[in-house]
Design a protein around this motif. Structure first.
Motif, PDB file in Angstrom:
ATOM      1  N   GLN A  77      -1.935  -9.538   3.073  1.00  0.00           N
ATOM      2  CA  GLN A  77      -1.342 -10.703   3.741  1.00  0.00           C
ATOM      3  C   GLN A  77       0.114 -10.447   4.123  1.00  0.00           C
ATOM      4  N   TYR A  78       0.557  -9.208   3.916  1.00  0.00           N
ATOM      5  CA  TYR A  78       1.961  -8.848   4.114  1.00  0.00           C
ATOM      6  C   TYR A  78       2.128  -7.889   5.295  1.00  0.00           C
ATOM      7  N   VAL A  79       3.360  -7.805   5.750  1.00  0.00           N
ATOM      8  CA  VAL A  79       3.767  -6.730   6.653  1.00  0.00           C
ATOM      9  C   VAL A  79       5.006  -6.060   6.067  1.00  0.00           C
ATOM     10  N   HIS A  80       5.246  -4.821   6.468  1.00  0.00           N
ATOM     11  CA  HIS A  80       6.487  -4.135   6.128  1.00  0.00           C
ATOM     12  C   HIS A  80       7.551  -4.508   7.156  1.00  0.00           C
ATOM     13  N   VAL A  81       8.768  -4.686   6.704  1.00  0.00           N
ATOM     14  CA  VAL A  81       9.882  -5.049   7.589  1.00  0.00           C
ATOM     15  C   VAL A  81      11.097  -4.212   7.220  1.00  0.00           C
ATOM     16  N   TRP A  82      11.766  -3.685   8.246  1.00  0.00           N
ATOM     17  CA  TRP A  82      13.048  -3.023   8.062  1.00  0.00           C
ATOM     18  C   TRP A  82      14.068  -3.646   9.010  1.00  0.00           C
ATOM     19  N   ASP A  83      15.232  -4.004   8.499  1.00  0.00           N
ATOM     20  CA  ASP A  83      16.384  -4.331   9.344  1.00  0.00           C
ATOM     21  C   ASP A  83      17.164  -3.039   9.565  1.00  0.00           C
ATOM     22  N   SER A  84      17.645  -2.832  10.783  1.00  0.00           N
ATOM     23  CA  SER A  84      18.453  -1.637  11.037  1.00  0.00           C
ATOM     24  C   SER A  84      19.475  -1.924  12.130  1.00  0.00           C
ATOM     25  N   PRO A  85      20.735  -1.594  11.891  1.00  0.00           N
ATOM     26  CA  PRO A  85      21.727  -1.768  12.956  1.00  0.00           C
ATOM     27  C   PRO A  85      21.619  -0.699  14.035  1.00  0.00           C
ATOM     28  N   ASP A  86      21.001   0.474  13.698  1.00  0.00           N
ATOM     29  CA  ASP A  86      21.130   1.618  14.595  1.00  0.00           C
ATOM     30  C   ASP A  86      19.970   2.615  14.519  1.00  0.00           C
ATOM     31  N   LEU A  87      18.898   2.296  13.796  1.00  0.00           N
ATOM     32  CA  LEU A  87      17.766   3.203  13.562  1.00  0.00           C
ATOM     33  C   LEU A  87      18.181   4.469  12.789  1.00  0.00           C
TER      34      LEU A  87
ATOM     35  N   ALA B  92       0.816  -1.217   0.000  1.00  0.00           N
ATOM     36  CA  ALA B  92       0.000   0.000   0.000  1.00  0.00           C
ATOM     37  C   ALA B  92       0.846   1.261   0.000  1.00  0.00           C
ATOM     38  N   ARG B  93       2.168   1.104   0.138  1.00  0.00           N
ATOM     39  CA  ARG B  93       3.107   2.228   0.223  1.00  0.00           C
ATOM     40  C   ARG B  93       2.726   3.174   1.357  1.00  0.00           C
ATOM     41  N   GLY B  94       2.294   2.554   2.421  1.00  0.00           N
ATOM     42  CA  GLY B  94       1.990   3.266   3.646  1.00  0.00           C
ATOM     43  C   GLY B  94       1.941   2.259   4.781  1.00  0.00           C
ATOM     44  N   LEU B  95       2.089   2.735   6.012  1.00  0.00           N
ATOM     45  CA  LEU B  95       2.084   1.828   7.162  1.00  0.00           C
ATOM     46  C   LEU B  95       1.165   2.355   8.246  1.00  0.00           C
ATOM     47  N   ARG B  96       0.777   1.452   9.105  1.00  0.00           N
ATOM     48  CA  ARG B  96       0.175   1.754  10.390  1.00  0.00           C
ATOM     49  C   ARG B  96       0.853   0.859  11.419  1.00  0.00           C
ATOM     50  N   ASP B  97       0.747   1.228  12.689  1.00  0.00           N
ATOM     51  CA  ASP B  97       1.099   0.350  13.804  1.00  0.00           C
ATOM     52  C   ASP B  97       2.555  -0.113  13.794  1.00  0.00           C
ATOM     53  N   PRO B  98       3.540   0.773  13.625  1.00  0.00           N
ATOM     54  CA  PRO B  98       4.935   0.316  13.584  1.00  0.00           C
ATOM     55  C   PRO B  98       5.403  -0.180  14.950  1.00  0.00           C
ATOM     56  N   PHE B  99       6.221  -1.219  14.929  1.00  0.00           N
ATOM     57  CA  PHE B  99       6.745  -1.834  16.155  1.00  0.00           C
ATOM     58  C   PHE B  99       8.258  -1.961  16.042  1.00  0.00           C
ATOM     59  N   ILE B 100       8.966  -1.558  17.095  1.00  0.00           N
ATOM     60  CA  ILE B 100      10.425  -1.649  17.149  1.00  0.00           C
ATOM     61  C   ILE B 100      10.821  -2.804  18.065  1.00  0.00           C
ATOM     62  N   LEU B 101      11.627  -3.714  17.564  1.00  0.00           N
ATOM     63  CA  LEU B 101      12.164  -4.821  18.348  1.00  0.00           C
ATOM     64  C   LEU B 101      13.674  -4.693  18.450  1.00  0.00           C
ATOM     65  N   ARG B 102      14.178  -4.743  19.672  1.00  0.00           N
ATOM     66  CA  ARG B 102      15.621  -4.881  19.871  1.00  0.00           C
ATOM     67  C   ARG B 102      15.929  -6.375  19.816  1.00  0.00           C
ATOM     68  N   LYS B 103      16.709  -6.778  18.836  1.00  0.00           N
ATOM     69  CA  LYS B 103      16.982  -8.200  18.648  1.00  0.00           C
ATOM     70  C   LYS B 103      18.093  -8.691  19.589  1.00  0.00           C
ATOM     71  N   GLN B 104      18.305 -10.002  19.573  1.00  0.00           N
ATOM     72  CA  GLN B 104      19.269 -10.624  20.472  1.00  0.00           C
ATOM     73  C   GLN B 104      20.688 -10.128  20.237  1.00  0.00           C
ATOM     74  N   ASP B 105      20.990  -9.712  19.008  1.00  0.00           N
ATOM     75  CA  ASP B 105      22.338  -9.225  18.696  1.00  0.00           C
ATOM     76  C   ASP B 105      22.490  -7.718  18.902  1.00  0.00           C
ATOM     77  N   GLY B 106      21.447  -7.065  19.445  1.00  0.00           N
ATOM     78  CA  GLY B 106      21.520  -5.632  19.732  1.00  0.00           C
ATOM     79  C   GLY B 106      21.047  -4.747  18.594  1.00  0.00           C
ATOM     80  N   THR B 107      20.818  -5.309  17.403  1.00  0.00           N
ATOM     81  CA  THR B 107      20.296  -4.526  16.291  1.00  0.00           C
ATOM     82  C   THR B 107      18.771  -4.462  16.376  1.00  0.00           C
TER      83      THR B 107
END
Length: 423
Positions: free
Chosen positions: A77-87, A44-59
């Protein structure tokens, strides 16, 4: 805090990823001028309800609902996902979680140590009732088949998890009464929370959703945030408790917290002081402030029809409440209130109501528009604004209208003249 933004008339609607920071988890400062730092490139090229998780490796991992706007009939049926080392830097993907003909709302994630996998939990309506489903993953690229995770027998939405040493806590919204509830389980197995509800239900206003549970970093205090949508959409409420395992949440006064401007359905993750400094250096601090009333702490200074006043948040046009506190026009050691949406105009007083007016470059205007910032008359931790024209007079509100009046020893008038500088 991660959010998207909406305002009452829609002029503040933005369905990108917004970030804010706070030293105490209560008073929040938007980054990037409250503009999005990322916008989804697929779906949809838009988001709602973003969630930040601190992973086990600190990223960090950020996941969000694939939806733009308020079209709740969407069935992604999809979600948006971003990997980030540092936001500060991000890698994006569009991740499919199921084949159901239903939504994938309010995704969150947590580490399941017994499985050595992350669990992605979300709301879906598969059998005629909204419940929470879960997929497991090690990398947020490949996911397991979905499983039913939480179904207490009635419609639920917006699950959020806190993992404890001996007990785990799941907070959610019940559709039955518009309240927030907590369930608990000693395990993280699907179905283990179904009969675990232990709280009596929390509500402020007419209905509330999107719970966030976070613990103060330097005390045993827990905070539970909720996002009201009846009668006012987009207003956050907060409760406090010293025991997440109990049923003793106490509402906070709005004096004690402030949400980022126009923020909706947020999540909170702990970061270090160094990380906060790095985020501020990367994304910048706002070039504006909002000014909150002491004795009406849901209300902020604004201009309307060129008159200064205070009104309850949220409202539109929301830029009416944004001010640049610039060096005083008549005294650089003092301040003047420059309007953000009318940048050639300032708050001034010549007796009667305070007005928003164009700087005519006269000495009289500059003096009328200049105030000394002093400790709050009702609370020294807040701020009062004293006229430099007449030091016995202060900026105050009377029947929601701003004035500059003499302030005596009365409790109400001292409270009327006390404010907090926030965002």
């Amino acid at each position: 805090m991660a959010s998207f933004t909406e305002s009452p008339s829609g002029i503040g609607n933005d369905y990108g990823l917004h970030l804010s920071v706070s030293p105490d988890g209560l008073s929040w400062m938007p980054l990037n001028q409250n503009n999005p730092i990322m916008t989804p490139a697929a779906g949809a090229r838009g988001l709602r309800d973003p969630f930040i998780l601190r992973k086990q490796d600190g990223t960090f991992e950020i996941i969000a609902t694939d939806q733009r706007g308020q079209v709740f009939s969407d069935r992604s049926q999809y979600v948006h996902v971003w990997d980030s080392p540092d936001l500060r830097t991000f890698t994006y993907r569009h991740l499919k979680l199921h084949e159901f003909a239903t939504h994938t709302w309010a995704p969150e994630a947590f580490w399941d140590s017994s499985r050595r996998q992350y669990a992605i939990m979300y709301s879906a309506n598969v059998n005629g009732r909204d419940a929470f489903y879960v997929n497991y993953t090690t990398d947020f690229v490949n996911v397991s088949a979905p499983q039913l995770f939480f179904d207490p027998g009635f419609n639920v939405l917006d699950g959020t998890m806190h993992l404890g040493k001996d007990m785990n806590y799941l907070y959610y919204k019940s559709f039955a009464d518009g309240r927030l509830y907590g369930a608990r389980s000693a395990t993280l197995e699907p179905g283990s929370f179904d009969r675990g509800t232990y709280t009596s239900g929390l509500i402020q206003g007419g209905a509330i959703e999107a719970p966030i549970v976070n613990k103060a970093d330097n005390s045993s205090t827990w905070y539970l945030w909720g996002d009201s949508f009846v009668p006012v959409n987009g207003e956050f409420y907060v409760w406090r408790s010293n025991d997440i395992g109990g049923d003793n949440w106490t509402p906070l006064s709005k004096k004690d917290y402030n949400q980022p401007l126009n923020s909706k359905h947020s999540s909170i993750a702990s970061i270090t002081a160094t990380e906060m400094t790095q985020l501020i250096n990367r994304w910048g601090t706002p070039a504006w402030n909002r000014i909150k009333s002491y004795n009406l702490p849901d209300s902020y200074i604004r201009h309307a029809n060129h008159v200064g006043r205070i009104d309850p948040y949220p409202f539109d046009p929301y830029p009416d409440s944004q001010w640049r506190l610039v060096p005083g026009l008549a005294d650089p050691n003092a301040v003047s209130f420059q309007s953000v949406n009318f940048p050639n105009q300032y708050l001034r007083s010549r007796g009667g109501p305070v007005v928003l007016a164009v700087d005519d470059n006269s000495a009289a205007f500059k003096a009328d528009a200049t105030f000394a910032r002093v400790p709050g008359l009702a609370d020294s931790g807040w701020t009062s604004f004293r006229s430099i024209v007449d030091p016995a007079r202060y900026l105050r509100h009377v029947n929601n209208i701003l004035r500059v009046d003499p302030i005596g020893g009365g409790v109400t008038e001292r409270q009327d003249a006390t404010f907090s500088i926030v965002y």
